[in-house]
Design a protein around this motif. Sequence first.
Motif, PDB file in Angstrom:
ATOM      1  N   SER A   9       0.824  -1.029   0.040  1.00  8.92           N
ATOM      2  CA  SER A   9       0.055   0.148   0.022  1.00  8.92           C
ATOM      3  C   SER A   9       0.994   1.325   0.145  1.00  8.92           C
ATOM      4  O   SER A   9       0.538   2.278  -0.768  1.00  8.92           O
ATOM      5  N   CYS A  60      -9.059  -0.015 -12.019  1.00  8.26           N
ATOM      6  CA  CYS A  60      -8.471  -0.733 -11.097  1.00  8.26           C
ATOM      7  C   CYS A  60      -9.081  -2.196 -11.156  1.00  8.26           C
ATOM      8  O   CYS A  60      -8.632  -3.371 -11.289  1.00  8.26           O
ATOM      9  N   ALA A 137      -2.137   2.374 -11.308  1.00  4.45           N
ATOM     10  CA  ALA A 137      -2.925   1.713 -10.658  1.00  4.45           C
ATOM     11  C   ALA A 137      -3.207   0.378 -11.275  1.00  4.45           C
ATOM     12  O   ALA A 137      -3.334  -0.630 -10.516  1.00  4.45           O
ATOM     13  N   TYR A 140      -0.313  -2.058 -10.289  1.00  7.01           N
ATOM     14  CA  TYR A 140      -0.365  -2.534  -8.910  1.00  7.01           C
ATOM     15  C   TYR A 140      -1.521  -3.323  -8.677  1.00  7.01           C
ATOM     16  O   TYR A 140      -1.396  -4.380  -8.130  1.00  7.01           O
ATOM     17  N   SER A 141      -2.766  -3.310  -9.472  1.00  9.96           N
ATOM     18  CA  SER A 141      -3.821  -4.087  -9.144  1.00  9.96           C
ATOM     19  C   SER A 141      -3.840  -5.313  -9.895  1.00  9.96           C
ATOM     20  O   SER A 141      -4.550  -6.144  -9.658  1.00  9.96           O
ATOM     21  N   GLY A 148      -5.113  -6.772  -3.008  1.00  9.82           N
ATOM     22  CA  GLY A 148      -4.435  -6.045  -3.598  1.00  9.82           C
ATOM     23  C   GLY A 148      -4.825  -4.754  -4.275  1.00  9.82           C
ATOM     24  O   GLY A 148      -4.578  -3.586  -4.341  1.00  9.82           O
ATOM     25  N   VAL A 149      -6.221  -5.193  -4.931  1.00 15.00           N
ATOM     26  CA  VAL A 149      -6.889  -4.079  -5.669  1.00 15.00           C
ATOM     27  C   VAL A 149      -7.572  -3.158  -4.543  1.00 15.00           C
ATOM     28  O   VAL A 149      -7.517  -1.967  -4.806  1.00 15.00           O
ATOM     29  N   THR A 150      -8.172  -3.787  -3.381  1.00 12.62           N
ATOM     30  CA  THR A 150      -8.403  -2.751  -2.352  1.00 12.62           C
ATOM     31  C   THR A 150      -7.507  -1.877  -1.807  1.00 12.62           C
ATOM     32  O   THR A 150      -7.725  -0.695  -1.653  1.00 12.62           O
ATOM     33  N   THR A 152      -4.625  -0.810  -3.328  1.00 10.74           N
ATOM     34  CA  THR A 152      -4.365   0.023  -4.552  1.00 10.74           C
ATOM     35  C   THR A 152      -5.324   1.371  -4.420  1.00 10.74           C
ATOM     36  O   THR A 152      -5.145   2.424  -4.520  1.00 10.74           O
TER      37      THR A 152
END
Length: 216
Positions: A9, A60, A137, A140-141, A148-150, A152
């Motif tokens: 994060s 994302c 974004a 990272y996602s 991980g998506v959350t 980001t």
Amino acid sequence: MIEHYISFSLSAFVALFAMINPLATAPIFLGLTGHLQRPLKNRIATQSIVIGFVLVALFCVLGNLIFTLFGITLPAFRIVGGLLIIMCGFQLLNGQDNSVAVPSHEDSEESLNSALSIALFPLATPVIGGPGAIAVAMSYSADAGIVGVTCTIASFAVACFITWLVFRFSTEVVRFIGKGAIKLISRMMGLILAVMGMQMLIVGIHGAYMLFPNLP
């Protein structure tokens, strides 16, 4: 595991915060809204942040699906975004009064709609939720799972909140440096916007060439 996601994060936040760069976008906001009343400026600030955040959050979650569904490539997105921001940059640089950079005051309702359109373009996109932020974004996602998506999206939310605070206090900056300086900042930011747009265009063209190296 928790330490991993904290590190993840923080890394995402630093990358996204650097991409938005509120200190660099604040003068752009001032140049676009310096002539407006504070309530309208605050409304534009809030709308631009919300729209930019929702746009990046959607990419994302659904970015790969959207690109695949419509046959869109990120280089194409960069090319179009670059052309749009170059256009806006030249308008600010030349001090032109138009519905994109500086709303008309001939009709109050038309002027209001024109002013609020600033929240969508160029503030929400491409300044806040532009190709760069979307690319970071999505990188990272992608394949990071739900957590991980959350993380980001949460990291981008914090970056957007800081940017919103900078936008909301822009009136004090205007009062401190004066209207003459705002005009100068507007033209300087026009040049910077044009250069940013050209950079996006170059990266987009390079990315398109890498995707289709056999094209003439």
